[in-house]
Design a protein around this motif. Structure first.
Motif, PDB file in Angstrom:
ATOM      1  N   LEU A  16       9.650  -9.668  -0.468  1.00 27.85           N
ATOM      2  CA  LEU A  16       9.399 -10.849   0.396  1.00 27.85           C
ATOM      3  C   LEU A  16      10.135 -10.858   1.689  1.00 27.85           C
ATOM      4  CD1 LEU A  16       8.565 -13.790  -1.995  1.00 27.85           C
ATOM      5  CD2 LEU A  16       7.042 -12.639  -0.470  1.00 27.85           C
ATOM      6  N   THR A  17      11.475 -10.304   1.345  1.00 25.29           N
ATOM      7  CA  THR A  17      12.496 -10.409   2.595  1.00 25.29           C
ATOM      8  C   THR A  17      11.904  -9.089   3.606  1.00 25.29           C
ATOM      9  OG1 THR A  17      14.434 -11.369   1.220  1.00 25.29           O
ATOM     10  CG2 THR A  17      14.985 -10.032   3.174  1.00 25.29           C
ATOM     11  N   GLN A  18      11.957  -7.975   2.866  1.00 26.03           N
ATOM     12  CA  GLN A  18      11.365  -6.825   3.892  1.00 26.03           C
ATOM     13  C   GLN A  18      10.230  -7.132   4.528  1.00 26.03           C
ATOM     14  OE1 GLN A  18      13.056  -2.869   1.425  1.00 26.03           O
ATOM     15  NE2 GLN A  18      11.031  -2.774   2.236  1.00 26.03           N
ATOM     16  N   LEU A  19       9.219  -7.961   3.938  1.00 26.93           N
ATOM     17  CA  LEU A  19       7.888  -8.200   4.471  1.00 26.93           C
ATOM     18  C   LEU A  19       8.120  -9.036   5.702  1.00 26.93           C
ATOM     19  CD1 LEU A  19       4.676  -8.565   4.692  1.00 26.93           C
ATOM     20  CD2 LEU A  19       5.216 -10.599   3.144  1.00 26.93           C
ATOM     21  N   PRO A  80      -7.805  -9.140   1.709  1.00 26.08           N
ATOM     22  CA  PRO A  80      -6.357  -9.120   2.370  1.00 26.08           C
ATOM     23  C   PRO A  80      -5.525  -9.709   1.150  1.00 26.08           C
ATOM     24  CG  PRO A  80      -7.846 -11.200   2.458  1.00 26.08           C
ATOM     25  CD  PRO A  80      -8.621  -9.887   1.812  1.00 26.08           C
ATOM     26  N   GLY A  81      -4.111  -9.234   1.574  1.00 30.49           N
ATOM     27  CA  GLY A  81      -3.148  -9.487   0.881  1.00 30.49           C
ATOM     28  C   GLY A  81      -2.094 -10.777   1.510  1.00 30.49           C
ATOM     29  N   LEU A  82      -1.025 -10.772   0.949  1.00 27.70           N
ATOM     30  CA  LEU A  82      -0.230 -11.937   1.401  1.00 27.70           C
ATOM     31  C   LEU A  82       0.447 -11.406   2.768  1.00 27.70           C
ATOM     32  CD1 LEU A  82       1.712 -14.557   1.607  1.00 27.70           C
ATOM     33  CD2 LEU A  82       3.413 -13.086   0.339  1.00 27.70           C
ATOM     34  N   GLY A  83       0.491 -10.064   2.909  1.00 27.88           N
ATOM     35  CA  GLY A  83       0.959  -9.548   4.187  1.00 27.88           C
ATOM     36  C   GLY A  83       0.115  -9.443   5.174  1.00 27.88           C
ATOM     37  N   THR A  84      -1.321  -9.321   4.720  1.00 22.70           N
ATOM     38  CA  THR A  84      -2.241  -9.396   5.751  1.00 22.70           C
ATOM     39  C   THR A  84      -2.230 -10.815   6.683  1.00 22.70           C
ATOM     40  OG1 THR A  84      -3.405  -7.920   4.447  1.00 22.70           O
ATOM     41  CG2 THR A  84      -4.609  -8.873   6.129  1.00 22.70           C
ATOM     42  N   VAL A  85      -2.320 -11.584   5.797  1.00 21.54           N
ATOM     43  CA  VAL A  85      -2.416 -13.134   6.277  1.00 21.54           C
ATOM     44  C   VAL A  85      -1.389 -13.615   7.048  1.00 21.54           C
ATOM     45  CG1 VAL A  85      -2.863 -15.548   5.804  1.00 21.54           C
ATOM     46  CG2 VAL A  85      -4.119 -13.849   4.467  1.00 21.54           C
ATOM     47  N   SER A  86      -0.247 -13.080   6.637  1.00 20.03           N
ATOM     48  CA  SER A  86       1.018 -13.446   7.150  1.00 20.03           C
ATOM     49  C   SER A  86       1.240 -12.714   8.609  1.00 20.03           C
ATOM     50  CB  SER A  86       2.389 -13.025   6.338  1.00 20.03           C
ATOM     51  OG  SER A  86       2.413 -13.681   5.002  1.00 20.03           O
ATOM     52  N   ALA A 132       7.109  -2.890   1.517  1.00 22.69           N
ATOM     53  CA  ALA A 132       6.997  -4.266   0.703  1.00 22.69           C
ATOM     54  C   ALA A 132       5.723  -4.208   0.093  1.00 22.69           C
ATOM     55  CB  ALA A 132       7.097  -5.496   1.801  1.00 22.69           C
ATOM     56  N   ARG A 133       4.687  -3.702   0.407  1.00 22.52           N
ATOM     57  CA  ARG A 133       3.382  -3.593  -0.300  1.00 22.52           C
ATOM     58  C   ARG A 133       2.797  -4.785  -0.715  1.00 22.52           C
ATOM     59  NH1 ARG A 133       4.399  -1.916  -5.301  1.00 22.52           N
ATOM     60  NH2 ARG A 133       6.599  -2.571  -5.268  1.00 22.52           N
ATOM     61  N   ALA A 210       4.542   3.731  -1.075  1.00 19.80           N
ATOM     62  CA  ALA A 210       3.359   3.019  -0.408  1.00 19.80           C
ATOM     63  C   ALA A 210       2.594   4.230  -0.101  1.00 19.80           C
ATOM     64  CB  ALA A 210       3.834   2.260   0.768  1.00 19.80           C
ATOM     65  N   ARG A 211       1.196   4.037  -0.276  1.00 20.56           N
ATOM     66  CA  ARG A 211       0.073   4.946   0.023  1.00 20.56           C
ATOM     67  C   ARG A 211      -0.478   4.862   1.377  1.00 20.56           C
ATOM     68  NH1 ARG A 211      -4.638   4.395  -4.279  1.00 20.56           N
ATOM     69  NH2 ARG A 211      -3.942   1.920  -3.936  1.00 20.56           N
ATOM     70  N   THR A 212      -0.269   5.866   1.988  1.00 14.93           N
ATOM     71  CA  THR A 212      -0.710   6.040   3.551  1.00 14.93           C
ATOM     72  C   THR A 212      -1.856   6.698   3.619  1.00 14.93           C
ATOM     73  OG1 THR A 212       0.556   7.527   3.791  1.00 14.93           O
ATOM     74  CG2 THR A 212       1.747   5.449   4.232  1.00 14.93           C
ATOM     75  N   SER A 213      -3.128   6.110   3.618  1.00 14.42           N
ATOM     76  CA  SER A 213      -4.415   6.899   3.694  1.00 14.42           C
ATOM     77  C   SER A 213      -4.262   7.321   5.155  1.00 14.42           C
ATOM     78  CB  SER A 213      -5.564   5.921   3.473  1.00 14.42           C
ATOM     79  OG  SER A 213      -6.510   6.544   3.470  1.00 14.42           O
TER      80      SER A 213
END
Length: 220
Positions: A16-19, A80-86, A132-133, A210-213
């Motif tokens: 979360l800190t990294q995010l 979406p994930g938490l990171g997406t909305v944030s 942070a994924r 982390a996967r990077t497509s």
């Protein structure tokens, strides 16, 4: 060499800190590119052009565009994930906050230094955020969603989207220049380096990558 397991709570706290550190730094680094005035990253060109057209701050424009792009996920069946909305809110707020605090920079040498600092910090921010994924940024999710629905390559879809936003943003008055070109050349290697640097080890001691497509690595 053994790796000490990290308690679950500490593991989540670090993620979360990294995010949020990554999102805040991403907004701040984008603001430095605005201050330098030597060209912005592709979506930044669009945001600045719309800000010039509407009189709304560039950070608020970023939030509005992020929300619109996120709505486009619905027909693409993206989750979406938490990171997406944030991402939608944090980057724009950090950008406006930084622009309010950083003074104007004069002289080509000083402006070039600010530009380089902005690009490097953007790479740091990308590594923090992706490692942070917590889900892709709204603009990256649009890219991967279109890739799946159309069958076109990630490279083709990303290039098409970024050409469209750059051309539109430039036509509206966005800043296109040396910074745009340098960003395009440098952000991939920078992001990949810092992604490895900030990768988090899970509780069992396995390194999580982390996967990077394709090129889908930017928190946009």
């Amino acid at each position: 060499m053994s790796i000490t397991a990290v308690p679950r709570g500490a593991h989540l706290t670090r993620r979360l800190t990294q995010l949020y550190a990554g999102l805040a730094l991403y907004g701040a680094s984008s603001a430095l590119l605005v201050v330098a005035g030597l060209g912005l990253e592709p979506w930044g060109v669009l945001h600045q052009g719309l800000a010039e057209l509407t009189g709304i701050s560039i950070g608020v424009v970023s939030i509005i565009i992020g929300a619109i792009v996120l709505l486009a996920w619905i027909p693409l069946r993206q989750r979406p994930g938490l990171g997406t909305v944030s991402n939608v809110f944090a980057v724009g707020l950090a950008m406006d906050g930084t622009l309010a605090l950083v003074p104007e920079v004069h002289g080509l040498v000083a402006r070039a230094g600010v530009m380089v600092a902005g690009i490097v910090l953007n790479g740091v921010a990308t590594g923090l955020y992706i490692a942070a994924r917590f889900g892709p940024g709204p603009r990256d999710g649009l890219m991967t969603g279109l890739h799946r629905r159309t069958g076109r390559s990630i490279r083709f879809v990303r290039t098409a989207i970024e050409i469209a936003v750059v051309v539109t943003g430039f036509a509206l008055g966005g800043s296109l220049g040396a910074g745009t070109v340098l960003y395009a050349l440098a952000i991939g290697p920078l992001a990949q380096f810092f992604l490895r640097f900030f990768t988090i080890t899970d509780n069992g001691g396995t390194t999580v990558t982390a996967r990077t497509s394709g090129q889908a690595i930017l928190p946009q």
